[in-house]
Scaffold this motif. Sequence first.
Motif, short mmCIF file in Angstrom:
data_model
loop_
_atom_site.label_atom_id
_atom_site.label_comp_id
_atom_site.label_asym_id
_atom_site.label_seq_id
_atom_site.Cartn_x
_atom_site.Cartn_y
_atom_site.Cartn_z
N ASP A 47 -50.16 25.29 -66.45
CA ASP A 47 -51.01 24.55 -67.21
C ASP A 47 -52.10 24.08 -67.82
N ARG A 48 -53.29 24.79 -68.35
CA ARG A 48 -54.08 24.34 -68.44
C ARG A 48 -54.58 22.77 -68.41
N GLN A 49 -53.52 22.00 -69.14
CA GLN A 49 -54.08 21.20 -70.52
C GLN A 49 -52.47 20.06 -69.89
N ILE A 50 -52.19 18.83 -70.79
CA ILE A 50 -51.37 18.21 -70.88
C ILE A 50 -51.25 18.79 -72.86
N ASP A 51 -49.73 18.81 -72.36
CA ASP A 51 -49.56 19.02 -73.88
C ASP A 51 -48.05 17.32 -74.14
#
Length: 181
Positions: A47-51
């Motif tokens: 994933d590109r970002q922490i969600d």
Amino acid sequence: MQPRIPRQSAGEQDARRPDSADHDPRFSPELVSVVTGARRRALRDGDRQIDTAHLLHSLLEYDPEVNAVLGEGPHTARLLGYLVQRSIGYGLRWQGTVEDSGGVPAVKEATGFSPSAAATIEHACERAARRGLPRAGGVDLLAALVADPRTRAVEVLERAGVDPETILARADAHAGPASTP
């Protein structure tokens, strides 16, 4: 003779460096561990970002106070089961998308976080400040995670049979009354 541990490319080494957002001075040491763990999980999942689901999963791994607020029972095992399945089934529809519930304004300074996760981090820090604490902890983050009903974390909680409003009430009771400035 080949080394037993494969060498990492420069890109992989850079990806493992802690981000400055992980060491925000408003975070307790426990919360620094949670954010760092969420970042590792996001990288591992591609994933590109922490969600918010990464944050929730990391909270369960690193913060015993959060586990105390969640309480014992089969719902906790189901919750962990859903979070673990994220990369192998449950949550695949999230891949390649950015989490933005639209429920709260996005925070632009928090690099590496989805808009919802950045807003959640900000809310956790504000919650701690309202209680007169200089640093946010895991329970502050848990309360912030359940405050926006349109996040991935809340979706996972509900699917596991955990009521977010109950968790918010427990988090508030655990933290004690807010201090008055």
